[in-house]
Design a protein around this motif. Structure first.
Motif, PDB file in Angstrom:
ATOM      1  N   VAL A  20      31.992  27.694  20.152  1.00 11.10           N
ATOM      2  CA  VAL A  20      32.816  26.775  19.343  1.00 11.10           C
ATOM      3  C   VAL A  20      33.835  26.101  20.253  1.00 11.10           C
ATOM      4  CG1 VAL A  20      32.626  28.001  17.144  1.00 11.10           C
ATOM      5  CG2 VAL A  20      34.422  28.648  18.738  1.00 11.10           C
ATOM      6  N   SER A  21      34.342  24.965  19.803  1.00  7.26           N
ATOM      7  CA  SER A  21      35.400  24.293  20.554  1.00  7.26           C
ATOM      8  C   SER A  21      36.748  24.720  19.988  1.00  7.26           C
ATOM      9  CB  SER A  21      35.269  22.773  20.414  1.00  7.26           C
ATOM     10  OG  SER A  21      34.028  22.370  20.928  1.00  7.26           O
ATOM     11  N   THR A  22      37.745  24.689  20.860  1.00  9.80           N
ATOM     12  CA  THR A  22      39.081  25.111  20.425  1.00  9.80           C
ATOM     13  C   THR A  22      40.102  24.005  20.666  1.00  9.80           C
ATOM     14  OG1 THR A  22      39.414  26.055  22.622  1.00  9.80           O
ATOM     15  CG2 THR A  22      38.762  27.577  20.859  1.00  9.80           C
ATOM     16  N   LEU A  23      41.216  24.142  20.010  1.00 15.50           N
ATOM     17  CA  LEU A  23      42.396  23.314  20.273  1.00 15.50           C
ATOM     18  C   LEU A  23      43.555  24.299  20.419  1.00 15.50           C
ATOM     19  CD1 LEU A  23      41.853  20.689  17.411  1.00 15.50           C
ATOM     20  CD2 LEU A  23      41.251  20.423  19.820  1.00 15.50           C
ATOM     21  N   THR A  24      44.164  24.331  21.594  1.00 12.12           N
ATOM     22  CA  THR A  24      45.191  25.348  21.836  1.00 12.12           C
ATOM     23  C   THR A  24      46.530  24.689  22.168  1.00 12.12           C
ATOM     24  OG1 THR A  24      43.440  26.679  22.812  1.00 12.12           O
ATOM     25  CG2 THR A  24      45.689  27.470  23.108  1.00 12.12           C
ATOM     26  N   VAL A  25      47.547  25.129  21.468  1.00 14.86           N
ATOM     27  CA  VAL A  25      48.897  24.659  21.780  1.00 14.86           C
ATOM     28  C   VAL A  25      49.796  25.879  21.852  1.00 14.86           C
ATOM     29  CG1 VAL A  25      49.346  24.176  19.329  1.00 14.86           C
ATOM     30  CG2 VAL A  25      50.827  23.180  21.049  1.00 14.86           C
ATOM     31  N   PHE A  27      40.008  26.541  15.727  1.00 10.79           N
ATOM     32  CA  PHE A  27      38.572  26.655  16.056  1.00 10.79           C
ATOM     33  C   PHE A  27      37.836  25.598  15.247  1.00 10.79           C
ATOM     34  CE2 PHE A  27      40.428  30.670  17.112  1.00 10.79           C
ATOM     35  CZ  PHE A  27      39.831  30.982  18.329  1.00 10.79           C
ATOM     36  N   LEU A  28      37.229  24.673  15.942  1.00 12.34           N
ATOM     37  CA  LEU A  28      36.617  23.512  15.265  1.00 12.34           C
ATOM     38  C   LEU A  28      35.263  23.859  14.654  1.00 12.34           C
ATOM     39  CD1 LEU A  28      37.416  20.783  17.932  1.00 12.34           C
ATOM     40  CD2 LEU A  28      38.385  20.931  15.646  1.00 12.34           C
ATOM     41  N   PHE A  29      35.001  23.259  13.519  1.00 12.28           N
ATOM     42  CA  PHE A  29      33.677  23.432  12.902  1.00 12.28           C
ATOM     43  C   PHE A  29      33.329  22.198  12.085  1.00 12.28           C
ATOM     44  CE2 PHE A  29      34.872  24.132   8.460  1.00 12.28           C
ATOM     45  CZ  PHE A  29      36.217  24.474   8.566  1.00 12.28           C
ATOM     46  N   ASP A  30      32.040  21.998  11.939  1.00 16.13           N
ATOM     47  CA  ASP A  30      31.540  20.918  11.087  1.00 16.13           C
ATOM     48  C   ASP A  30      31.485  21.459   9.659  1.00 16.13           C
ATOM     49  OD1 ASP A  30      29.935  19.260   9.586  1.00 16.13           O
ATOM     50  OD2 ASP A  30      28.683  18.688  11.281  1.00 16.13           O
ATOM     51  N   PRO A  31      32.197  20.815   8.732  1.00 22.20           N
ATOM     52  CA  PRO A  31      32.247  21.370   7.374  1.00 22.20           C
ATOM     53  C   PRO A  31      30.878  21.484   6.712  1.00 22.20           C
ATOM     54  CG  PRO A  31      33.857  19.604   7.642  1.00 22.20           C
ATOM     55  CD  PRO A  31      33.001  19.597   8.863  1.00 22.20           C
ATOM     56  N   LEU A  32      29.902  20.717   7.198  1.00 24.86           N
ATOM     57  CA  LEU A  32      28.583  20.791   6.562  1.00 24.86           C
ATOM     58  C   LEU A  32      27.606  21.678   7.344  1.00 24.86           C
ATOM     59  CD1 LEU A  32      28.040  17.131   5.325  1.00 24.86           C
ATOM     60  CD2 LEU A  32      28.864  19.112   4.071  1.00 24.86           C
ATOM     61  N   ASP A  33      28.114  22.333   8.368  1.00 24.85           N
ATOM     62  CA  ASP A  33      27.252  23.206   9.166  1.00 24.85           C
ATOM     63  C   ASP A  33      27.728  24.645   8.964  1.00 24.85           C
ATOM     64  OD1 ASP A  33      26.030  24.711  11.131  1.00 24.85           O
ATOM     65  OD2 ASP A  33      26.143  23.143  12.657  1.00 24.85           O
ATOM     66  N   ASP A  34      27.061  25.341   8.067  1.00 25.57           N
ATOM     67  CA  ASP A  34      27.522  26.680   7.719  1.00 25.57           C
ATOM     68  C   ASP A  34      27.420  27.664   8.881  1.00 25.57           C
ATOM     69  OD1 ASP A  34      28.402  26.537   4.937  1.00 25.57           O
ATOM     70  OD2 ASP A  34      26.377  25.815   4.609  1.00 25.57           O
ATOM     71  N   LYS A  35      26.436  27.444   9.741  1.00 25.05           N
ATOM     72  CA  LYS A  35      26.307  28.363  10.885  1.00 25.05           C
ATOM     73  C   LYS A  35      27.506  28.223  11.817  1.00 25.05           C
ATOM     74  CE  LYS A  35      21.366  28.928  10.855  1.00 25.05           C
ATOM     75  NZ  LYS A  35      20.111  28.344  11.273  1.00 25.05           N
ATOM     76  N   LEU A  36      27.872  26.962  12.067  1.00 20.24           N
ATOM     77  CA  LEU A  36      29.025  26.715  12.937  1.00 20.24           C
ATOM     78  C   LEU A  36      30.301  27.233  12.276  1.00 20.24           C
ATOM     79  CD1 LEU A  36      30.189  25.575  15.514  1.00 20.24           C
ATOM     80  CD2 LEU A  36      30.138  23.298  14.516  1.00 20.24           C
ATOM     81  N   LEU A  37      30.399  27.049  10.966  1.00 21.64           N
ATOM     82  CA  LEU A  37      31.568  27.573  10.241  1.00 21.64           C
ATOM     83  C   LEU A  37      31.642  29.087  10.428  1.00 21.64           C
ATOM     84  CD1 LEU A  37      33.906  27.555   8.190  1.00 21.64           C
ATOM     85  CD2 LEU A  37      32.217  27.531   6.363  1.00 21.64           C
ATOM     86  N   GLY A  38      30.488  29.751  10.292  1.00 17.92           N
ATOM     87  CA  GLY A  38      30.446  31.212  10.460  1.00 17.92           C
ATOM     88  C   GLY A  38      30.919  31.621  11.847  1.00 17.92           C
ATOM     89  N   ARG A  39      30.482  30.870  12.862  1.00 16.39           N
ATOM     90  CA  ARG A  39      30.887  31.209  14.227  1.00 16.39           C
ATOM     91  C   ARG A  39      32.390  30.967  14.422  1.00 16.39           C
ATOM     92  NH1 ARG A  39      26.247  28.259  15.972  1.00 16.39           N
ATOM     93  NH2 ARG A  39      27.533  26.813  17.171  1.00 16.39           N
ATOM     94  N   ALA A  40      32.881  29.876  13.798  1.00 15.99           N
ATOM     95  CA  ALA A  40      34.322  29.577  13.916  1.00 15.99           C
ATOM     96  C   ALA A  40      35.156  30.669  13.238  1.00 15.99           C
ATOM     97  CB  ALA A  40      34.631  28.214  13.297  1.00 15.99           C
TER      98      ALA A  40
END
Lengths: 445, 362
Positions: free
Chosen positions: A348-353, A365-378
Motif C-alpha cells: 500500500v502507499s502511505t502519506l506520513t507527516v 494508508f491509501l486505498f481505492d474505495p472500490l477495491d476491497d482487496k486493497l482496502l483490506g490490505r490498508a
C-alpha cells in the motif's frame, strides 16, 4: 436493545427529534474514517437536561449511546459500532457567556469552531483543528483532546478548556465551571480526551489564544533524517519553533511526483517581531550547515498540517485510513523507515507527516474505495502501524483520539492503561452503555 | 452479502466519485438547507452524498423516500468550493438524480411531471395559450426577451420583466415557456431531455433570425450562451439603462432591501446591487442564495423552501428591511408559493417587480 426504544425516548424528546427512518440511520452511520455502522435510532436533544435523561434511560433500559458532534473524526469515534442510539449534540450550540476582551466563551458542545471564532472577532483563535474550515464542534475537540501543529507551543485542546459541565450515564452531573487556574484540573482531565466514553460534555468554557504574529519557513531537504537533525540543532542553539511539521518523501512523491527532496519541513515561529527575527536568524545560521534544496519564507502564515496530505489524496484519487500517535522523539529515526517497510509488506502507499517536537506521527494508508482487496490490505497495514507505535512507547490516538480504529492495538499493547480505563469506566458508566467499542474494543478489553 | 459481491447500482464513474468523498464535513457548514433544518446530518451535502453512496453500493435499497430525499438539495453549489478534495457534492447529487432516472426510478410526482407538456393558460400569453406557441406568434425581430419556464409559477414577475424590457430596451418579443432552456429539467435529473429542449429552443431562435436574446432568467442566459447564441441577463441589460427614478426609489425603499442573490450568477447579482445602490437604496445581501434549483426542490419538499423563505424573511426583519427582492424569478416564485398564507412581515418581490415600481418613464 429494547423493542420499544423509540417509545422510551419519546417520553423524553418530541417525536421530531427522534429519528428512526432508514435515511436518517444511514446518514448517521459514518464519519471521516472507514468505520461504518447504522444506529437503531438517532436523538437530537436541545437541552442539557434532555441529554441527562437519555443517558439515564439508556442505563435503566440497557441500550448503547454514542455521542456525536460534527462527525469529523478520522478514527470512528462517533460511530455506533454496537448499534443503539446516536446522541446528536449539534443542537446544543447555544453561547451562554462571551467575554470578548478575554476571549472566553461558555457554550454548548455543538458549537462549531468557525462560529466560535466568528463570535470573537479576529483577535482570537483556537490553535486546534487548524487544517479544517472550522466544521468540528468544540465538544468533539474537547472529547478527543484534539491537537494541531501548534500544540508544540499551545498544547492540546485540554489547555483551552477552563471549565465544563458533563453528565454521566447514571444521570449524575459534574459541574467544573467557575474555577480560576489551579482548580480541580485533574477532575476535568479525566473527562477531556475520554472520547465520550465516561460522560457526555454538555457545556464547555474555552479560553481562546490571541492571534500571534507568525512566520513559517518552508524547507525542502534531502531526507527525513535531515529534518530530525535540524530540529535538534535548532534546539541546541536556543531556537524555539512554535510548530515544526515534516512531510515525508511519500507525501511529496504522491502530491508532486518524484523529486530530489526527501522531506519538506515547515518551521513556524510566533511571538513578537523581535522574537520571530531572533529565531529566524538562528534558523538561517543552522541552514548554512544543512543546505536545504529550497527555502521559502511564508510571512503571516500558520502551518497547515493537512494541506500537503489533502493535495496528495487528491492527486492519488484515493481514500486513506489514518493512524496517529505521539512517540518518544528518540524513536522517530527508526520509526519512519519502519513505516515504509510496513507499507511495502502490505503493498500500500502511505502519506506520513510528523510534528517533530511532539513526536507526533500521522500515517495515512491509501486505498481505492472500490477495491476491497486493497482496502483490506490498508486496514491490515494501519493495524500493523498502530501496533508498531504502541510497541515503541507511543501514545496512540494523539490528536485524534483512539476511537475504533486503534482500539485493538491500544488494548493489546497497553493492558495496564486499558485496565485503568476499565476502572474509571466502572465508576462513571457501570452499565457500560456509553460509546462502547471505543478506546478498548470490548468490555473485557 | 457484502458490498464487494454486488454490482454497484450506479455507473463506475459516479460510484467512484461518491466513494471519493472522505466525509470530512467541511461542506456541511456552508449548506443553507442543512443550517435551516437545524444541522440535521440527513439534510446536508455530506448526508446526501453518503446516502447516494450507500445506494450505489446497494447497502440500502432504493425506495421512493430515498429518491425524494435526493431532491431536497436546492443545488445552490455553496458546498462545492469549500471541499478540500474538490469532490463537488452538488454535482454528485445531480448525477445521482440523473442515474436514478436512467435506472427507471422515478423522482417525486411533481418533479416527474416536469418533462411533460404543461398548459400555460397565463393571462400574459392570452390568447396564445396553446402549448409550445410563441407570443406574438409570428413577430420576430433581431431582439427577443426570453422568459423561461418559471413564468408558469410567476406571471407577475413575467409581466414586470416584459414591461421593463419593452420600455427600456425596446425588446418587444415574448417567448412562451416551451421549449425551455432545459435547466429545470437538468436539475431534476433529466439530462437528455434538457439537452433536447435546449436544442429545440436554439433552433427556433436561429430560425427566427434572433440576434440578441435578453433573458429574465440568469440560468437561461448561460445555457443559451453555451448553445452558441448571444444572450445576456435582463438584470445586466437594465443596469446600463438607468431605469430607476432615484427620488422615487429612495423614498419607496428608504428602509432598504434584502437582496437574495442567485447562487450561480454573480453578474446578475452585481447588476441588481449596482442598480439599487446607485438609486441610493440601502441594499443588504441575504445570507441564503436562491436559484432555480428551488423549483425542483419546491416541488419535492415545499416545507424546505418554506423554512428557507422564513429564514430569509427573518434576516430582513432582523436588519429592519421592509422588502426582500429575489434576483432569480424562479426562486421568488417558489418561496412566494411556499409562504402563501404565512404571516411574513417583509414584502417579497422579484427583482423585476421591484424595479418596475420605481422605474422612470421611458
Amino acid at each position: 436493545m429494547p423493542e420499544d426504544l423509540v417509545k422510551i425516548l419519546g417520553k423524553i424528546l418530541g417525536d421530531d427529534r427522534i429519528l428512526s427512518d432508514e435515511i436518517s440511520l444511514a446518514t448517521f452511520s459514518f464519519d471521516a474514517s472507514n468505520v461504518r455502522q447504522m444506529p437503531d435510532a438517532v436523538v437530537r436533544p436541545t437541552s442539557e437536561e434532555e441529554v441527562g435523561e437519555v443517558l439515564q434511560a439508556a442505563t435503566e433500559h440497557e441500550f448503547f449511546v454514542t455521542p456525536r458532534g460534527a462527525a469529523t473524526s478520522l478514527v470512528g469515534g462517533p460511530i455506533p459500532v454496537e448499534g443503539g442510539v446516536v446522541l446528536d449534540l449539534t443542537g446544543l450550540d447555544e453561547v451562554f457567556e462571551l467575554d470578548e476582551e478575554e476571549g472566553t466563551v461558555e457554550a454548548g458542545p455543538g458549537l462549531r469552531v468557525k462560529e466560535l471564532e466568528e463570535k470573537l472577532g479576529g483577535d482570537f483563535f483556537l490553535p486546534i483543528g487548524l487544517a479544517g474550515g472550522g466544521s468540528a464542534t468544540i465538544g468533539g475537540l474537547a472529547a478527543t483532546d484534539a491537537a494541531s501543529s501548534l500544540s508544540v507551543s499551545y498544547g492540546t485542546m485540554r489547555n483551552f478548556v477552563v471549565g465544563l459541565r458533563a453528565v454521566t450515564p447514571a444521570g449524575r452531573w459534574i459541574d467544573l465551571r467557575g474555577y480560576q487556574a489551579g482548580g480541580p484540573r485533574f477532575l476535568m482531565d479525566s473527562i477531556l480526551g475520554s472520547e465520550g466514553t465516561l460522560a457526555v460534555i454538555t457545556r464547555v468554557t474555552i479560553r481562546l489564544a490571541r492571534r500571534p504574529q507568525v512566520v513559517t519557513h518552508s524547507l525542502d531537504l534531502l531526507d527525513s533524517l535531515d529534518a530530525l537533525a535540524l530540529l535538534s540543532e535548532l534546539a541546541e542553539r536556543g531556537a524555539r519553533p512554535a510548530a515544526m511539521d515534516v512531510f515525508h518523501r511519500d507525501v511529496l512523491e504522491v502530491a508532486e511526483g518524484e523529486q530530489e527532496a526527501g522531506a519538506r519541513a515547515l518551521i513556524t515561529f510566533t511571538g513578537t517581531s523581535e522574537c520571530i527575527e531572533s529565531n529566524s536568524k538562528i534558523l538561517r545560521e543552522v541552514l548554512e550547515e544543512f543546505k536545504p534544496l529550497s527555502h521559502d519564507v511564508l510571512d503571516g502564515q500558520l502551518p497547515d498540517r493537512n494541506e500537503p496530505i489533502i493535495r496528495a489524496i487528491k492527486q492519488a484519487k484515493q481514500a486513506a485510513i489514518f493512524v496517529s500517535a505521539a512517540l518518544p522523539r528518540s524513536t522517530l529515526r527508526d520509526i519512519i523507515p519502519e513505516i515504509d517497510r510496513t507499507a511495502s509488506r502490505y503493498r500500500v502507499s502511505t502519506l506520513t507527516v510528523s510534528s517533530v517536537p511532539l513526536g507526533w506521527v500521522t500515517v495515512g494508508f491509501l486505498f481505492d474505495p472500490l477495491d476491497d482487496k486493497l482496502l483490506g490490505r490498508a486496514v491490515s497495514a494501519s493495524q500493523s502501524a498502530a501496533e508498531l507505535f504502541a510497541g515503541n512507547g507511543g501514545v496512540l490516538g494523539f490528536g485524534t483520539g483512539i476511537g475504533r480504529t486503534m482500539a485493538h492495538a491500544f488494548a493489546k499493547h497497553r493492558p495496564e492503561a486499558a485496565a485503568a480505563f476499565a476502572l474509571l469506566k466502572k465508576v462513571f458508566d457501570p452499565a457500560w452503555i456509553l460509546n462502547p467499542g471505543k478506546i478498548v474494543p470490548t468490555r473485557g478489553g | 452479502m457484502s458490498s464487494e459481491e454486488k454490482e454497484p447500482l450506479f455507473s463506475e464513474d459516479l460510484t467512484r466519485g461518491l466513494q471519493f468523498c472522505l466525509r470530512c464535513g467541511e461542506c456541511n457548514l456552508h449548506c443553507p438547507v442543512h443550517r435551516t433544518l437545524q444541522f440535521n446530518e440527513a439534510y446536508s451535502p455530506r448526508g446526501w452524498v453518503n446516502l447516494a453512496s450507500m445506494l450505489a453500493l446497494r447497502d440500502i435499497p432504493v425506495f421512493i423516500d430515498k429518491i425524494e430525499h435526493m431532491y431536497i438539495s436546492v443545488l445552490c453549489g455553496r458546498c462545492d468550493p469549500p471541499c478540500p478534495y474538490d469532490v463537488r457534492p452538488s454535482e454528485l447529487i445531480l448525477r445521482t438524480r440523473k442515474e436514478l432516472i436512467d435506472l427507471g426510478y422515478v423522482p417525486p410526482l411533481e418533479v416527474a411531471a416536469l418533462p411533460r407538456k404543461i398548459r400555460t393558460n397565463l393571462p400574459l400569453f392570452e390568447p396564445a395559450a396553446q402549448e409550445g406557441a410563441w407570443s406574438p406568434p409570428e413577430e420576430g425581430g433581431s431582439s427577443i426577451l426570453y422568459l423561461g419556464r418559471w413564468v408558469l409559477n410567476s406571471p407577475e414577475a413575467a409581466v414586470a420583466a416584459s414591461e421593463l424590457a419593452m420600455r427600456w430596451l425596446s425588446v418587444p418579443s415574448l417567448a412562451d415557456s416551451r421549449p425551455s432552456c432545459g435547466e429545470v429539467l437538468r436539475l431534476a435529473g433529466y439530462f437528455d431531455e434538457a439537452r433536447e429542449e435546449l436544442e429545440s429552443l436554439s433552433e427556433i431562435l436561429r430560425e427566427r433570425g434572433v440576434e440578441r436574446i435578453v433573458t429574465a432568467c440568469p440560468e437561461a442566459a448561460s445555457r443559451l450562451s453555451e448553445a452558441g447564441l448571444t444572450a445576456k441577463t435582463l438584470h445586466e441589460s437594465l443596469s446600463d439603462a438607468n431605469v430607476v427614478d432615484e427620488k422615487m426609489a429612495s423614498k419607496k425603499f428608504s428602509r432598504g432591501v434584502l437582496l437574495v442573490p442567485d447562487c450561480w450568477h454573480e453578474g446578475a447579482n452585481e447588476a441588481m446591487f449596482q442598480i439599487l445602490s446607485e438609486a441610493n437604496v440601502p441594499v443588504v445581501y441575504s445570507k441564503i442564495c436562491a436559484s432555480c434549483g428551488y423549483l425542483v426542490t419546491y416541488n419535492a419538499r415545499p416545507d424546505v423552501i418554506e423554512r428557507l423563505g422564513r429564514e430569509i424573511a427573518s434576516q430582513a426583519e432582523g436588519e429592519g428591511l421592509t422588502y426582500v427582492a429575489f434576483v432569480h424569478p424562479a426562486a421568488y416564485s417558489a418561496v412566494k408559493a411556499a409562504l402563501r398564507g404565512a404571516k411574513v412581515r417583509p414584502k417579497i418581490l422579484d427583482a423585476f417587480q421591484l424595479l418596475l415600481q420605481v422605474a422612470r418613464k421611458a
